[in-house]
Design an enzyme around this catalytic site. Sequence first.
Site, PDB file in Angstrom:
ATOM      1  N   ARG A  99       0.935  -1.143   0.026  1.00 14.84           N
ATOM      2  CA  ARG A  99       0.175   0.102  -0.120  1.00 14.84           C
ATOM      3  C   ARG A  99       0.743   1.286   0.050  1.00 14.84           C
ATOM      4  O   ARG A  99       1.369   1.637   1.083  1.00 14.84           O
ATOM      5  CB  ARG A  99      -0.874   0.003   1.162  1.00 14.84           C
ATOM      6  N   HIS A 142      -3.410   4.627   4.657  1.00 13.06           N
ATOM      7  CA  HIS A 142      -4.568   3.639   5.018  1.00 13.06           C
ATOM      8  C   HIS A 142      -5.701   4.002   4.346  1.00 13.06           C
ATOM      9  O   HIS A 142      -6.612   3.551   3.581  1.00 13.06           O
ATOM     10  CB  HIS A 142      -4.659   3.103   6.402  1.00 13.06           C
ATOM     11  N   TYR A 182       4.520   5.263  11.078  1.00 12.30           N
ATOM     12  CA  TYR A 182       5.019   4.089  11.475  1.00 12.30           C
ATOM     13  C   TYR A 182       5.798   3.351  10.320  1.00 12.30           C
ATOM     14  O   TYR A 182       6.007   2.155  10.959  1.00 12.30           O
ATOM     15  CB  TYR A 182       3.456   3.243  11.599  1.00 12.30           C
TER      16      TYR A 182
END
Lengths: 418, 480
Positions: free
Chosen positions: A270, A274, A283
């Site tokens: 990805r 998100h 992160y």
Amino acid sequence: MSEQDSGNIPMVQFLSPEGEFAVPSQWGEYGEYLKRLTEADYLKFYRDMARIRRFDNEATALQRQGQLGLWIPAIGQEGAQVGSGYGVGHNDHIFPSYREHGVAITHGIDLMSILKMLRGVNHGGWNPDATRFHLYAIVLGSQALHATGYAMGVKFDGNMGTGDPEVDQAVITYIGDGATAEGDVSEALLFAAVNNTPQVFFIQNNQWAISSPTSSQTTVPLYRRGDGFGVPGIRIDGNDVLASYAVTAKLMDDARAGRGPSLIEALTYRIGAHTTSDDPTKYRSNEETERWKARDPIMRLEKFLRNQGVGQAFFDDCAADGDKLAEEIRAKTFALANPPFENMFKYVYSEPHPLIEEQLAWLTEYEASFEDEAHPSTQLHNVINEEALADKSGEVAPVENSGSYYGGIAGASNGGGE
Amino acid sequence: MSQLAYFNLPDVGEGLTEAEIVTWMVKPGDTVGVNQIICEIETAKSLVELPCPFAGTITQLMANEGDTVEVGKPIIAVTVADGAVGASTPGAPAQQMHTMIATNAETAAAAQAAQAAAPVSAPASTDAPAVATPVAATEEKAPANLVGYGVSHAMGGTRRRGRTVPGGIPAPAAATAALPIASAQQNIVVGLGEENVIAKPPTRALAKELNVDITKVTPTGLAGEVTREDVVNAAQQASVFRNLTTPDAPSERETRIPVKGVRKAIANAMVTSAFQAPHVSIFVDVDATRTMEYVKRLKASTDFAGVKVTPLLIMAKAMMWAVRRNPMVNATFTDEEIIVHNFVNFGIAAATPRGLIVPNIKDADQMSMLELAKAIEQLATTAREGKTQPAEMQNGTITITNIGVFGVDTGTPILNPGECAIVALGSIRPKPWVVNNEIQVRQVTTIGATFDHRVVDGDVASRFVQDVASVIEEPALLLD
């Protein structure tokens, strides 16, 4: 490095990140499926991937401009989605998660329907009966159970293993690496296995379940997740649109023929957040993202096509096509109207319900209490209905399909905004 | 010809209310394209780059770097060509070009707001219209943003106007002009503040139900909205340490209130009672945790839907049970005889606008929990409305006074004349309580009771109070 990242695991790949094409002998049975493709199919794969990425970028911008409540980008996963989407047969049913824009485009879903849903003016808006592409499942992993249930129905109806391509059906469900850790998915795998359903579990392992890495979802590679249940799995390079197409087409054929359920782990990434509410820099490292960008699915197909002699004019045309799509959805999104508030109540139950009627009456009265402002949605009501009726893309006006499979749910989705 | 378009700060997360402008990447006079990044903002969640929705020339930056801007406020004005997306999409409903309907007063306020929100002035631009003094508005209507958060509001949907409440507080998150685009000739109204309270419909309904003036409630919600808790707190302000305001001292040295009507009746009754019946009061602390849980369960049950359930109801039931076991407390003393009543006309002391009255529920001992709950509610409503009939206040046999609602622990109530017992229910609140030799936080209350010693001796009184306390401690006893 955990096992699932290891390069030692066999992985179906026909197009390398550098765009070099090869069919290793061990994947010969899948390679056979590439023979079904014509040049036009290769170009279609590219065009769709390019279009959906352009669409994705525009939708992200629209969210940043306040036009959508949320956007869920699929950038980086176009190869897994478009390839597998085209591997699904004309009778088969698709149970997506909520990021499968690239699958949607291969089955004629009006992309505006997805934007309307994320703007909050409908609940999906396409007809799963007509498109065989079911509504986006926001509840993580629930679609796997829906798919298994549907596949069990197909089997009970005897629409499997007859050899008649107009009768035989298979079902595919899309789940993410995060969803594999949901109990729903384990249940779906178990029921699929013991019922020998005609079905494929397509896991897009995009490495991150929001901010949780795959290593916190599983200790064994996800293609082996079905082993204990009796659902065999295979890993593919999810950024190779050809591998995604061929393996999906083969396993869906097997399922249709009655050879049972199977599982595909498509290794992908990805690239974006998100959702637009997420900040991935918090992160994960830029190095990791850059590493995956080098394996981009669109780039590698472009290299392959150029090597095959496809000229600049085609790519320019695709780019223009994408820009046109972006312009179109921008204009349509800005023009979207809110649905009448009655719709909230109209499609909750298929039959009249006293509590719902009471709530509707209350809200109607409440709305009417704003004497100094006419309610605009009533004025728009006709416009909206006409728009829905005029729409030929599988979106239907409410009520008509209430007696069919999915009854109230399909009705509810239409009622959300159409 | 050109138009002026405003870009309102969107909700880029889900439910964000504001963001800080970190960096402007454009300045007035710059040419900007659709989706060109114009600034970086920092929300509660992350740093986000904002792409411009319009192509044109920047006329004005409406916030400085470092400013925190509310979602929905315009941050930039762009002069765009006619027919830009959002302005004249074929077949687009007119609502996308809506502006606010404003009264003259509101318009003035809006103009001020727009000026305040326009720290960066446009340079002397050739055809840029003046934006700092918008005046009028068109007749077009805004779309309703009824449910959900985010989209409509973030895209600039106007906040709907409710009935204007005089003296209402201004909404902190002011309504916004609902562009993306409006004609420059129309002189857009932006940043309109309204005399409006933000609250969800159920909260408004609750306020009405609890007789709370919602415009006087201090909102604590994230978006400046009045929350359910705010309303509940406002309704409970009679309890301790809430809303402590000291009234001004009256200018007269004395205030003389004629003793008449209800006041006189109360006075006479109390004197009669206090001087005729030798009062004896006793108290017991009790752990009411289970009662509170029971109340909660009853509230949630379908049978009791719409019925008011309070600890008073359980207390009433407890007294009925204790009366059955100690009938002497439910009696009347005359000089000739003691009349023990084998029925309960259950009196409830009620503070009304006209003063203290004690209507009673006839034959309350025959009632089911649900019937009793309804009867208590009816009694309270009637009393509050001042419609209690004299017959409803006669022939009581035992009384409860719920002084706990005023935030006090207990008291020594005076008998309602003709009765032999009155129970005071104190406030119920978390207190340290010893359970199995350990201190725990429990819902504790004090039950106080006064008896006519001519009829009821210490042993009966104690047993009665102990019985009531037992039920409060374990409501399951009512199943007996």
